[in-house]
Design a protein around this motif. Structure first.
Motif, mmCIF file in Angstrom:
data_model
loop_
_atom_site.group_PDB
_atom_site.id
_atom_site.type_symbol
_atom_site.label_atom_id
_atom_site.label_comp_id
_atom_site.label_asym_id
_atom_site.label_seq_id
_atom_site.Cartn_x
_atom_site.Cartn_y
_atom_site.Cartn_z
ATOM 1 N N THR A 224 0.697 -1.071 0.338
ATOM 2 C CA THR A 224 0.620 0.114 0.443
ATOM 3 C C THR A 224 1.001 0.923 -0.079
ATOM 4 O O THR A 224 2.629 1.388 0.686
ATOM 5 N N GLY B 122 -5.544 9.126 3.023
ATOM 6 C CA GLY B 122 -6.008 8.376 1.586
ATOM 7 C C GLY B 122 -4.860 7.066 1.148
ATOM 8 O O GLY B 122 -3.714 7.262 0.705
ATOM 9 N N VAL C 16 -4.094 3.540 -1.436
ATOM 10 C CA VAL C 16 -4.460 3.699 -2.578
ATOM 11 C C VAL C 16 -3.328 1.790 -2.818
ATOM 12 O O VAL C 16 -2.008 1.729 -2.000
ATOM 13 N N VAL D 128 0.529 4.414 -9.544
ATOM 14 C CA VAL D 128 -0.564 4.155 -8.701
ATOM 15 C C VAL D 128 -0.242 5.828 -8.556
ATOM 16 O O VAL D 128 -1.965 6.286 -7.968
ATOM 17 N N ALA D 129 0.055 6.789 -8.995
ATOM 18 C CA ALA D 129 -0.769 8.562 -8.042
ATOM 19 C C ALA D 129 -1.469 8.251 -9.753
ATOM 20 O O ALA D 129 -2.728 8.935 -9.382
ATOM 21 N N ASN E 166 -4.080 6.261 -10.508
ATOM 22 C CA ASN E 166 -5.227 5.837 -10.369
ATOM 23 C C ASN E 166 -5.694 6.637 -8.793
ATOM 24 O O ASN E 166 -7.213 6.386 -8.615
ATOM 25 N N TYR E 167 -5.155 7.360 -8.085
ATOM 26 C CA TYR E 167 -4.938 7.447 -6.850
ATOM 27 C C TYR E 167 -6.098 8.666 -6.657
ATOM 28 O O TYR E 167 -7.089 9.416 -6.577
ATOM 29 N N GLN F 138 -9.619 7.466 -8.860
ATOM 30 C CA GLN F 138 -10.461 7.122 -8.510
ATOM 31 C C GLN F 138 -10.864 7.828 -6.815
ATOM 32 O O GLN F 138 -12.329 7.449 -6.504
ATOM 33 N N SER F 139 -9.709 7.912 -6.485
ATOM 34 C CA SER F 139 -10.366 9.119 -5.405
ATOM 35 C C SER F 139 -10.603 10.796 -4.853
ATOM 36 O O SER F 139 -11.490 11.034 -4.567
ATOM 37 N N GLU F 140 -10.067 11.041 -6.517
ATOM 38 C CA GLU F 140 -10.615 12.378 -6.290
ATOM 39 C C GLU F 140 -11.620 12.833 -7.680
ATOM 40 O O GLU F 140 -11.816 13.765 -7.781
ATOM 41 N N GLY G 226 -7.756 13.975 -1.514
ATOM 42 C CA GLY G 226 -8.631 13.594 -0.664
ATOM 43 C C GLY G 226 -9.836 13.894 0.285
ATOM 44 O O GLY G 226 -11.210 13.692 0.956
#
Length: 333
Positions: free
Chosen positions: A132, A148, A150, A160-161, A163-164, A167-169, A215
């Motif tokens: 994670t 947050g 991911v 990863v950035a 996707n974060y 999905q989150s923002e 987030g």
């Protein structure tokens, strides 16, 4: 500097150099972002622990990513990026103290790293493995932390950035990171350099604004709340242009962030803002460590005593602190 270049980026000051973050905007594409160049500050952090080169590169990427994200925060506090994984580099912690103090630390398994080297599996995503990545916002006392998380699934920090933020923002985001050890003429030894660019699609009338906090939930477009996003032409173009950046452009000492952005977006028109300096800074001090030690039990304190002293070494900056056990009510005979 040429007049065309200065006019294109609206520059009325010297170009920014190393250890800076440069905000920018390309209004014609509904794009905003930041570019970071790290030199001496990064080299100090990575040299201090004498990391093997593959480990230094992974930590360097994390420091660049934390600088790109954390530099947007507009309060006094901390932005912490941390990875915990099953790979040879099993822990990374990068701590950005707003507005511009950065420090970082990596923990790695020497045996696992040696095996990875034998197999030729030294790419950053291979060294991280699965686990994670947490991004934490700490605004100090009397406030709640935001965190947050991911998944790291074997992909690199760039993916990863992406996707974060998606999905989150609900913010389409593109990130490029690069780290290299380079030796210029006159250098006694090679020095670590790094660079990165973060580009986000933030249309004026699309329900999104430049985020203050990752987030915090204010930047979600109701029309895309289910996570789907129909890419607009401007974003397709901006993403394609960002993908053309090569690693050398991000670490080249003689290529400023302004000139890199001009190369990318001169036809669309790029506007740059005031750069922010980044400095290597560790927040440890004797008083803080004494307070921390005071929270341990007498038994725990007793176990820390060696040669009549309590020694504490900061994992970030390697500074050693020594304390007399008498300070904590322990009398050694």
């Amino acid at each position: 500097m040429s007049d065309d270049f200065m006019k294109a980026v609206g520059l009325d000051r010297p170009e920014s150099g190393d250890d800076t973050v440069l905000p920018f905007a390309v209004e014609t594409l509904d794009v905003r972002g930041r570019s970071v160049r790290l030199g001496p500050a990064l080299d100090v952090i990575l040299r201090r622990h004498n990391y093997p080169a593959p480990v230094a590169r992974v930590l360097g990427e994390a420091i660049v990513l934390a600088s790109l994200i954390g530099s947007s925060l507009k309060f006094e506090g901390r932005f912490i990026l941390q990875t915990q994984t099953d790979g040879p580099v099993n822990l990374i912690v990068v701590d950005l103290q707003t507005p511009n103090g950065i420090r970082g630390y990596a923990r790695f398994d020497e045996e696992a790293l040696s095996k990875a080297a034998e197999k030729g599996e030294l790419a950053p995503e291979q060294l991280l493995g699965k686990g994670t990545m947490a991004m934490t916002i700490d605004q100090g006392e009397h406030t709640s932390r935001y965190q947050g998380i991911v998944a790291l699934d074997g992909s690199g920090l760039e993916a990863v950035a992406h996707n974060y933020f998606q999905q989150s923002e609900q913010i389409p985001t593109m990130v490029r990171l690069a780290v290299a050890e380079m030796q210029n003429k006159g250098d006694v030894q090679p020095k670590w350099r790094a660079g990165g660019v973060l580009v986000q699609h933030l249309p004026e009338h699309g329900g999104r604004t430049m985020p203050d906090l990752p987030g915090d939930g204010d930047h979600q477009n109701p029309e895309t709340a289910d996570g789907d996003f129909e890419e607009e032409n401007g974003w397709v173009e901006a993403k394609a242009l960002t993908e053309t950046i090569d690693d050398l452009e991000l670490v080249e000492p003689d290529l400023s962030s302004e000139r890199l952005l001009f190369r990318l977006f001169h036809e669309q028109g790029v506007r740059v803002f005031e750069p922010m300096d980044m400095v290597e800074k560790c927040g440890c001090d004797a008083d803080k460590i004494e307070l921390m030690l005071g929270q341990f039990s007498q038994e725990d304190i007793q176990s820390m005593i060696k040669d009549g002293e309590i020694e504490v070494t900061c994992e970030f900056c390697s500074t050693q602190y020594f304390f007399n056990p008498n300070m904590f009510g322990i009398n050694e005979e």
